[in-house]
Design a protein around this motif. Structure first.
Motif, PDB file in Angstrom:
ATOM      1  N   LEU A  16       0.867  -1.160  -0.032  1.00  0.00           N
ATOM      2  CA  LEU A  16      -0.001  -0.080   0.079  1.00  0.00           C
ATOM      3  C   LEU A  16       0.711   1.167   0.143  1.00  0.00           C
ATOM      4  CD1 LEU A  16      -2.882  -0.944   2.352  1.00  0.00           C
ATOM      5  CD2 LEU A  16      -3.091  -0.674  -0.003  1.00  0.00           C
ATOM      6  N   THR A  17       2.180   1.099   0.602  1.00  0.00           N
ATOM      7  CA  THR A  17       3.021   2.441   0.635  1.00  0.00           C
ATOM      8  C   THR A  17       3.445   2.552  -0.715  1.00  0.00           C
ATOM      9  OG1 THR A  17       3.400   1.999   2.869  1.00  0.00           O
ATOM     10  CG2 THR A  17       4.877   3.279   1.692  1.00  0.00           C
ATOM     11  N   GLY A  18       3.905   1.570  -1.509  1.00  0.00           N
ATOM     12  CA  GLY A  18       4.210   1.604  -2.738  1.00  0.00           C
ATOM     13  C   GLY A  18       3.226   2.093  -3.796  1.00  0.00           C
ATOM     14  N   TRP A  19       2.006   1.424  -3.484  1.00  0.00           N
ATOM     15  CA  TRP A  19       0.844   1.965  -4.235  1.00  0.00           C
ATOM     16  C   TRP A  19       0.819   3.510  -4.011  1.00  0.00           C
ATOM     17  CZ3 TRP A  19      -3.930   3.951  -3.543  1.00  0.00           C
ATOM     18  CH2 TRP A  19      -4.734   3.932  -4.465  1.00  0.00           C
ATOM     19  N   LEU A  20       0.689   3.913  -3.014  1.00  0.00           N
ATOM     20  CA  LEU A  20       0.552   5.444  -2.687  1.00  0.00           C
ATOM     21  C   LEU A  20       1.506   6.362  -3.384  1.00  0.00           C
ATOM     22  CD1 LEU A  20      -1.245   7.414  -1.166  1.00  0.00           C
ATOM     23  CD2 LEU A  20       0.336   6.881   0.903  1.00  0.00           C
ATOM     24  N   ILE A  21       2.843   5.630  -3.417  1.00  0.00           N
ATOM     25  CA  ILE A  21       3.870   6.350  -3.819  1.00  0.00           C
ATOM     26  C   ILE A  21       3.802   6.557  -5.503  1.00  0.00           C
ATOM     27  CG2 ILE A  21       6.399   6.321  -4.365  1.00  0.00           C
ATOM     28  CD1 ILE A  21       6.842   5.330  -1.631  1.00  0.00           C
ATOM     29  N   TRP A  22       3.198   5.458  -6.088  1.00  0.00           N
ATOM     30  CA  TRP A  22       3.003   5.290  -7.504  1.00  0.00           C
ATOM     31  C   TRP A  22       1.612   6.291  -7.590  1.00  0.00           C
ATOM     32  CZ3 TRP A  22      -1.367   3.973 -10.026  1.00  0.00           C
ATOM     33  CH2 TRP A  22      -1.481   3.892 -11.440  1.00  0.00           C
ATOM     34  N   TRP A  23       0.902   6.189  -6.850  1.00  0.00           N
ATOM     35  CA  TRP A  23      -0.522   7.009  -7.279  1.00  0.00           C
ATOM     36  C   TRP A  23      -0.066   8.574  -7.212  1.00  0.00           C
ATOM     37  CZ3 TRP A  23      -5.279   6.397  -8.685  1.00  0.00           C
ATOM     38  CH2 TRP A  23      -6.098   7.283  -8.710  1.00  0.00           C
ATOM     39  N   THR A  24       0.615   9.042  -6.148  1.00  0.00           N
ATOM     40  CA  THR A  24       0.971  10.391  -6.168  1.00  0.00           C
ATOM     41  C   THR A  24       1.934  10.693  -7.214  1.00  0.00           C
ATOM     42  OG1 THR A  24       2.666   9.930  -4.602  1.00  0.00           O
ATOM     43  CG2 THR A  24       0.496  10.694  -3.415  1.00  0.00           C
ATOM     44  N   GLY A  25       2.742  10.015  -7.634  1.00  0.00           N
ATOM     45  CA  GLY A  25       3.243  10.296  -8.950  1.00  0.00           C
ATOM     46  C   GLY A  25       2.625  10.546 -10.324  1.00  0.00           C
ATOM     47  N   GLN A  26       1.517   9.742 -10.310  1.00  0.00           N
ATOM     48  CA  GLN A  26       0.677   9.668 -11.666  1.00  0.00           C
ATOM     49  C   GLN A  26      -0.643  10.709 -11.361  1.00  0.00           C
ATOM     50  OE1 GLN A  26       1.408   7.778 -14.047  1.00  0.00           O
ATOM     51  NE2 GLN A  26       3.335   7.185 -12.896  1.00  0.00           N
ATOM     52  N   ASN A  27      -0.630  11.314 -10.354  1.00  0.00           N
ATOM     53  CA  ASN A  27      -1.559  12.199 -10.118  1.00  0.00           C
ATOM     54  C   ASN A  27      -1.183  13.309  -9.047  1.00  0.00           C
ATOM     55  OD1 ASN A  27      -4.021  10.744 -11.379  1.00  0.00           O
ATOM     56  ND2 ASN A  27      -3.403   9.410  -9.789  1.00  0.00           N
ATOM     57  N   PRO A  28      -0.350  14.108  -9.455  1.00  0.00           N
ATOM     58  CA  PRO A  28       0.512  15.034  -8.690  1.00  0.00           C
ATOM     59  C   PRO A  28      -0.482  16.299  -8.028  1.00  0.00           C
ATOM     60  CG  PRO A  28       0.914  15.570 -10.820  1.00  0.00           C
ATOM     61  CD  PRO A  28       0.079  14.371 -10.817  1.00  0.00           C
ATOM     62  N   LEU A  29      -1.657  16.608  -8.610  1.00  0.00           N
ATOM     63  CA  LEU A  29      -2.574  17.698  -8.165  1.00  0.00           C
ATOM     64  C   LEU A  29      -3.405  17.403  -7.261  1.00  0.00           C
ATOM     65  CD1 LEU A  29      -3.002  19.369 -11.820  1.00  0.00           C
ATOM     66  CD2 LEU A  29      -1.407  19.971 -10.032  1.00  0.00           C
ATOM     67  N   PRO A  30      -3.973  18.225  -6.230  1.00  0.00           N
ATOM     68  CA  PRO A  30      -5.108  17.908  -5.228  1.00  0.00           C
ATOM     69  C   PRO A  30      -6.384  17.665  -5.947  1.00  0.00           C
ATOM     70  CG  PRO A  30      -4.102  20.296  -4.981  1.00  0.00           C
ATOM     71  CD  PRO A  30      -3.323  19.694  -6.139  1.00  0.00           C
ATOM     72  N   ASP A  31      -7.122  17.016  -5.475  1.00  0.00           N
ATOM     73  CA  ASP A  31      -8.582  17.037  -5.966  1.00  0.00           C
ATOM     74  C   ASP A  31      -9.112  18.353  -5.635  1.00  0.00           C
ATOM     75  OD1 ASP A  31     -11.008  16.242  -6.367  1.00  0.00           O
ATOM     76  OD2 ASP A  31     -11.107  14.546  -5.227  1.00  0.00           O
ATOM     77  N   GLY A  32      -9.786  18.892  -6.600  1.00  0.00           N
ATOM     78  CA  GLY A  32     -10.214  20.408  -6.617  1.00  0.00           C
ATOM     79  C   GLY A  32     -11.689  20.395  -6.187  1.00  0.00           C
ATOM     80  N   TYR A  33     -12.344  19.117  -6.311  1.00  0.00           N
ATOM     81  CA  TYR A  33     -13.658  19.007  -5.909  1.00  0.00           C
ATOM     82  C   TYR A  33     -13.976  18.725  -4.422  1.00  0.00           C
ATOM     83  CZ  TYR A  33     -14.088  18.580 -11.058  1.00  0.00           C
ATOM     84  OH  TYR A  33     -14.191  18.775 -12.395  1.00  0.00           O
ATOM     85  N   GLN A  34     -13.201  18.350  -3.802  1.00  0.00           N
ATOM     86  CA  GLN A  34     -13.293  17.995  -2.292  1.00  0.00           C
ATOM     87  C   GLN A  34     -12.522  19.146  -1.634  1.00  0.00           C
ATOM     88  OE1 GLN A  34     -14.720  15.499  -0.927  1.00  0.00           O
ATOM     89  NE2 GLN A  34     -15.432  14.697  -2.772  1.00  0.00           N
ATOM     90  N   ASN A  35     -12.339  19.083  -0.561  1.00  0.00           N
ATOM     91  CA  ASN A  35     -11.635  20.274   0.294  1.00  0.00           C
ATOM     92  C   ASN A  35     -10.197  19.835   0.590  1.00  0.00           C
ATOM     93  OD1 ASN A  35     -13.885  21.587   1.286  1.00  0.00           O
ATOM     94  ND2 ASN A  35     -14.320  19.895   2.834  1.00  0.00           N
ATOM     95  N   GLU A  36      -9.394  19.205  -0.503  1.00  0.00           N
ATOM     96  CA  GLU A  36      -8.187  18.801  -0.471  1.00  0.00           C
ATOM     97  C   GLU A  36      -7.145  19.890  -0.831  1.00  0.00           C
ATOM     98  OE1 GLU A  36      -5.033  15.350  -1.915  1.00  0.00           O
ATOM     99  OE2 GLU A  36      -6.811  15.687  -3.145  1.00  0.00           O
ATOM    100  N   PHE A  37      -7.748  20.796  -1.750  1.00  0.00           N
ATOM    101  CA  PHE A  37      -6.978  21.941  -2.065  1.00  0.00           C
ATOM    102  C   PHE A  37      -6.561  22.841  -1.127  1.00  0.00           C
ATOM    103  CE2 PHE A  37     -11.001  23.403  -3.202  1.00  0.00           C
ATOM    104  CZ  PHE A  37     -11.256  24.545  -2.749  1.00  0.00           C
ATOM    105  N   LEU A  38      -7.760  22.969  -0.176  1.00  0.00           N
ATOM    106  CA  LEU A  38      -7.930  23.913   1.277  1.00  0.00           C
ATOM    107  C   LEU A  38      -6.816  23.317   1.935  1.00  0.00           C
ATOM    108  CD1 LEU A  38     -11.669  24.694   1.614  1.00  0.00           C
ATOM    109  CD2 LEU A  38      -9.801  26.211   0.556  1.00  0.00           C
ATOM    110  N   HIS A  39      -6.816  22.056   2.389  1.00  0.00           N
ATOM    111  CA  HIS A  39      -5.774  21.269   3.540  1.00  0.00           C
ATOM    112  C   HIS A  39      -4.599  21.584   2.669  1.00  0.00           C
ATOM    113  CE1 HIS A  39      -9.201  19.888   5.499  1.00  0.00           C
ATOM    114  NE2 HIS A  39      -9.549  19.193   4.487  1.00  0.00           N
TER     115      HIS A  39
END
Length: 182
Positions: A16-39
């Protein structure tokens, strides 16, 4: 079989740690539809004031946000040594992942349910929340840890686990104010 029972959670954590590292490499921008960009913005503001040792702004960013300051303080463990990036923020979920796996393994042993940790990790709400910098994943981990403390306290007869529950509950409130509902 005891060796397998001890090895599988470690392999699950590493996967899961490896998958999380891969995921953030593929999707480097925060989710603008949730509150993630505020966090992300709130955490980066706190980080920059900490790097500059600007005590006035540290207080300002820690206590004037809509969300509790603890959620923004936890990622500093990784941000201060590795620098400011969204990938590091999302990777800070690994800290909560470790708490969640450990708590659920202990609860699974207590209730003779060894698959509970894996079923919980595969739930879309938990699995999906682990890829975003939002307090939901932290809330799930702290709720699991709080449940473990409550179970181990045996109706608040064990003072050590009862005090641990109070500390976990207080810490969880500093991460997410909706912890009271869980």
């Amino acid at each position: 079989i005891g060796y397998i029972r001890e090895t599988v959670p470690i392999l699950c954590f590493l996967f899961l740690t490896g998958w999380l590292i891969w995921w953030t490499g593929q999707n480097p921008l925060p989710d603008g539809y949730q509150n993630e960009f505020l966090h992300v913005g709130n955490t980066f503001d706190l980080y920059e004031s900490m790097v500059d040792l600007d005590w006035w702004h540290i207080r300002w960013y820690a206590y004037t946000s809509y969300w509790p300051w603890g959620f923004y303080a936890v990622p500093m463990v990784l941000l201060l040594p590795f620098g400011k990036s969204i990938q590091i923020l999302v990777l800070s979920n690994v800290l909560y992942l470790a708490v969640l796996i450990w708590s659920m393994l202990r609860l699974g042993k207590k209730f003779n349910s060894p698959l509970s940790v894996y079923l919980l990790l595969l739930t879309p709400a938990v699995f999906g929340a682990s890829t975003r910098f939002e307090p939901n994943f932290a809330n799930v981990a702290m709720t699991a840890l709080g449940l473990l403390c409550l179970v181990e306290s045996t109706y608040f007869q064990n003072r050590k686990w009862s005090m641990a529950w109070g500390l976990v509950f207080g810490s969880a409130l500093m991460l997410e104010r909706l912890t009271v509902l869980f």
